[in-house]
Motif scaffolding. Structure first.
Motif, PDB file in Angstrom:
ATOM      1  N   ILE A 284       0.833  -1.205   0.000  1.00  0.00           N
ATOM      2  CA  ILE A 284       0.000   0.000   0.000  1.00  0.00           C
ATOM      3  C   ILE A 284       0.867   1.255   0.000  1.00  0.00           C
ATOM      4  O   ILE A 284       0.590   2.227  -0.725  1.00  0.00           O
ATOM      5  N   VAL A 285       1.949   1.251   0.786  1.00  0.00           N
ATOM      6  CA  VAL A 285       2.869   2.388   0.778  1.00  0.00           C
ATOM      7  C   VAL A 285       3.452   2.581  -0.618  1.00  0.00           C
ATOM      8  O   VAL A 285       3.583   3.714  -1.114  1.00  0.00           O
ATOM      9  N   GLU A 286       3.786   1.483  -1.286  1.00  0.00           N
ATOM     10  CA  GLU A 286       4.342   1.577  -2.635  1.00  0.00           C
ATOM     11  C   GLU A 286       3.340   2.197  -3.605  1.00  0.00           C
ATOM     12  O   GLU A 286       3.703   3.005  -4.471  1.00  0.00           O
ATOM     13  N   TRP A 287       2.062   1.831  -3.459  1.00  0.00           N
ATOM     14  CA  TRP A 287       1.058   2.426  -4.322  1.00  0.00           C
ATOM     15  C   TRP A 287       0.852   3.904  -3.998  1.00  0.00           C
ATOM     16  O   TRP A 287       0.602   4.717  -4.895  1.00  0.00           O
ATOM     17  N   TYR A 288       0.970   4.276  -2.718  1.00  0.00           N
ATOM     18  CA  TYR A 288       0.903   5.702  -2.384  1.00  0.00           C
ATOM     19  C   TYR A 288       2.071   6.463  -3.011  1.00  0.00           C
ATOM     20  O   TYR A 288       1.924   7.617  -3.433  1.00  0.00           O
ATOM     21  N   ASP A 289       3.229   5.826  -3.093  1.00  0.00           N
ATOM     22  CA  ASP A 289       4.360   6.465  -3.759  1.00  0.00           C
ATOM     23  C   ASP A 289       4.050   6.699  -5.241  1.00  0.00           C
ATOM     24  O   ASP A 289       4.396   7.754  -5.805  1.00  0.00           O
ATOM     25  N   GLU A 290       3.402   5.720  -5.875  1.00  0.00           N
ATOM     26  CA  GLU A 290       2.990   5.890  -7.275  1.00  0.00           C
ATOM     27  C   GLU A 290       1.982   7.039  -7.392  1.00  0.00           C
ATOM     28  O   GLU A 290       2.061   7.867  -8.311  1.00  0.00           O
ATOM     29  N   LEU A 291       1.050   7.091  -6.464  1.00  0.00           N
ATOM     30  CA  LEU A 291       0.033   8.132  -6.493  1.00  0.00           C
ATOM     31  C   LEU A 291       0.649   9.512  -6.280  1.00  0.00           C
ATOM     32  O   LEU A 291       0.265  10.488  -6.941  1.00  0.00           O
ATOM     33  N   LEU A 292       1.623   9.590  -5.388  1.00  0.00           N
ATOM     34  CA  LEU A 292       2.308  10.865  -5.159  1.00  0.00           C
ATOM     35  C   LEU A 292       3.063  11.330  -6.393  1.00  0.00           C
ATOM     36  O   LEU A 292       3.133  12.529  -6.679  1.00  0.00           O
ATOM     37  N   PRO A 298      -0.979  16.948  -0.861  1.00  0.00           N
ATOM     38  CA  PRO A 298      -0.771  16.875   0.592  1.00  0.00           C
ATOM     39  C   PRO A 298      -1.699  15.854   1.263  1.00  0.00           C
ATOM     40  O   PRO A 298      -1.304  15.208   2.233  1.00  0.00           O
ATOM     41  N   VAL A 299      -2.919  15.711   0.750  1.00  0.00           N
ATOM     42  CA  VAL A 299      -3.848  14.736   1.324  1.00  0.00           C
ATOM     43  C   VAL A 299      -3.324  13.320   1.104  1.00  0.00           C
ATOM     44  O   VAL A 299      -3.405  12.459   1.993  1.00  0.00           O
ATOM     45  N   VAL A 300      -2.769  13.074  -0.074  1.00  0.00           N
ATOM     46  CA  VAL A 300      -2.176  11.759  -0.346  1.00  0.00           C
ATOM     47  C   VAL A 300      -0.991  11.523   0.585  1.00  0.00           C
ATOM     48  O   VAL A 300      -0.790  10.417   1.097  1.00  0.00           O
ATOM     49  N   PRO A 329      -7.127  18.712   6.472  1.00  0.00           N
ATOM     50  CA  PRO A 329      -8.230  17.950   7.076  1.00  0.00           C
ATOM     51  C   PRO A 329      -7.726  16.600   7.587  1.00  0.00           C
ATOM     52  O   PRO A 329      -6.946  15.941   6.920  1.00  0.00           O
ATOM     53  N   ARG A 330      -8.150  16.223   8.766  1.00  0.00           N
ATOM     54  CA  ARG A 330      -7.823  14.942   9.412  1.00  0.00           C
ATOM     55  C   ARG A 330      -6.383  14.885   9.934  1.00  0.00           C
ATOM     56  O   ARG A 330      -5.974  13.874  10.504  1.00  0.00           O
ATOM     57  N   TYR A 331      -5.597  15.954   9.776  1.00  0.00           N
ATOM     58  CA  TYR A 331      -4.210  15.915  10.228  1.00  0.00           C
ATOM     59  C   TYR A 331      -4.143  15.613  11.722  1.00  0.00           C
ATOM     60  O   TYR A 331      -3.385  14.730  12.169  1.00  0.00           O
TER      61      TYR A 331
END
Length: 381
Positions: A284-292, A298-300, A329-331
Motif C-alpha cells: 500500500i505504501v508503494e502504491w501511495y508512492d505511485e500516487l504521489l 498533501p492529502v495523499v 483535514p484529518r491531520y
C-alpha cells in the motif's frame, strides 16, 4: 413507468437537441417538459421507441418556446417544426454532455449540480435535498451554470479528467435525503465507461465499486462510524469487490497509470485482506508512492503517513507528518492515532479532543470524542 429508463435517456435527448441547434439551457428545459408529458402519457400508452418519443416531444417544446420568444420580439424564426429526418444518434451526445456539464468555466459545486440535473436526470428538489440546501438556492446554482455553458460550442473536445473529478465529487457526497449520490455516481460512471474507452474511467469505476462494497460495514446500528480496522468484513459486498478488481486489472493492463487507478489499487489491497492485521501495508505504501508521483497531493501524503505507520511503525509515520501542514483535514486525528500507537496516551487524548472540535461532520465529531474518552480511560486504568 420505468423512471430509471427516463433518467438514463435524459443526457442523450438533451444532446440531440443541442446538436440540432438548441442552446443548452433551452434544450434542458424542453427535455424536462417532455419528461413531464412522458410521466403522464406512458403508463397508458408506452412508446415503441422511448428515446425517439422524448426527442420528438422535447423538440416540439423547444420549437414552441422559440416561436413564442420570436413572436414576443416581433421577428420570424427560421426553424422547422418537425425534427430533422434520420435516425436518432446514440451515445456520442451523452459523452459530449458529460464534457459540457463538467466545463472548466464552472466551479465544482455548479458542475456537480448541473451533471446531476442534465446527465443524471434528477430534479432540482432532489439535488437540493441531497446537498442539504434550499431548493431555491440549488435552482439558482443550476440556472447560472446553464447560462455559463450555453455559450460553449458543443463540438469542442472535452476534458476527461474534469468529468472524472466531477463524478468523484458526486460519489464522495455519499447519501443524504432521498437520493443516494454514491449509487448515482456509480450509475453515471458506468454510463461513461460504456461511452468512452479510457483507463482512468475504469479506474474511477473500480475505485467507486471497491469503496461502495464496504458501505454496509461503515456504521454501527446506532449510526456511529466504524473504522476500517474494526469493520465486520463479512458484511462487505464480495460481488462488488470482485467486479471492481476485474475492472481495475483491465485498466492497469493498459499500462497508462492514473490517479484513480492507483487509488483503486490501494482500495483493492484493503478489500483483499481477510483481516486488518493481514493487510499488505508495504505494498500500500508503494502504491501511495505511485500516487504521489502523479498528484503530489498533501492529502495523499497524509494518507501515506498512516500507511507508513502500519508498515514501519508510528515513529516513522510521525516523522513523515513533520513535512505536512497541520491545517490539512484529518491531520490532527491522524496525529492522535499515531501518538496512541506510539504509547503517548496523554498527548493522544488531547489531540483526539482537538480533532473532534474541528470535525466536519457530526458522525466524525462523535467518533473522535469517543476515541478521546477511550484513551483517557486507558490513562486511568
Amino acid at each position: 413507468m420505468n423512471e430509471s429508463l427516463l433518467r438514463e435517456l435524459v443526457p442523450a435527448v438533451i444532446g440531440v437537441l443541442v446538436r440540432r441547434g438548441a442552446d443548452f439551457a433551452s434544450a434542458e428545459d424542453a427535455v424536462q417538459e417532455a419528461l413531464i408529458r412522458a410521466l403522464a402519457a406512458w403508463p397508458d400508452d408506452p412508446p415503441r421507441d422511448p428515446k425517439a418519443w422524448l426527442v420528438a416531444a422535447a423538440w416540439r417544446k423547444f420549437i414552441d418556446a422559440a416561436r413564442a420568444e420570436t413572436s414576443r420580439r416581433g421577428r420570424e424564426v427560421a426553424v422547422d417544426a418537425e425534427p430533422p429526418a434520420g435516425p436518432v444518434p446514440g451515445q456520442d451526445e451523452t459523452l459530449q454532455l458529460y464534457f459540457l456539464c463538467a466545463h472548466p468555466s464552472l466551479p465544482p459545486a455548479s458542475a456537480v449540480a448541473l451533471t446531476l440535473r442534465a446527465v443524471g436526470g434528477l430534479t432540482t428538489r432532489q439535488i437540493a435535498q441531497a446537498y442539504l440546501v434550499p431548493e431555491a438556492t440549488m435552482a439558482q446554482r443550476i440556472s447560472r451554470a446553464k447560462r455559463t455553458v450555453s455559450a460553449v460550442r458543443f463540438d469542442q473536445p472535452g476534458d476527461v479528467g474534469t468529468v472524472l473529478r466531477v463524478l468523484y465529487l458526486v460519489f464522495n457526497e455519499g447519501y443524504s435525503g432521498d437520493v443516494d449520490l454514491a449509487a448515482e455516481a456509480i450509475r453515471l460512471t458506468r454510463q461513461l465507461a460504456a461511452a468512452i474507452d479510457h483507463p482512468e474511467v475504469g479506474g474511477l469505476l473500480a475505485l467507486m465499486l471497491l469503496h461502495h462494497a464496504r458501505r454496509a460495514a461503515r456504521t454501527a446500528p446506532d449510526g456511529s462510524l466504524v473504522p476500517l480496522a474494526a469493520q465486520d468484513r463479512s458484511r462487505w459486498d464480495t460481488e462488488l469487490v470482485a467486479e471492481g478488481v476485474t475492472i481495475l486489472q483491465t485498466a492497469l493492463a493498459r499500462d497508462q497509470l492514473g490517479e484513480y487507478q492507483a487509488q483503486a489499487a490501494i482500495a483493492a489491497l484493503h478489500a483483499d485482506a481477510p483481516s486488518a492485521d493481514e493487510t499488505d501495508w508495504v505494498q500500500i505504501v508503494e502504491w501511495y508512492d505511485e500516487l504521489l508521483a502523479i498528484t503530489d497531493s498533501p492529502v495523499v501524503r497524509l494518507n501515506r503517513a498512516v500507511a507508513v505507520g502500519e508498515a514501519d511503525g508510528p515513529h516513522a509515520a510521525l516523522q513523515a507528518l513533520t513535512d505536512l501542514s497541520p491545517d490539512l483535514p484529518r491531520y490532527t486525528a491522524v496525529q492522535a492515532y499515531l501518538h496512541e500507537r506510539a504509547g503517548n496516551l496523554s498527548e493522544a487524548a488531547d489531540l483526539y479532543t482537538t480533532a473532534a472540535h474541528t470535525a466536519t461532520t457530526i458522525q466524525e465529531r462523535d467518533h473522535l470524542t469517543r476515541e478521546a474518552a477511550r484513551v483517557r480511560q486507558l490513562l486511568r486504568s
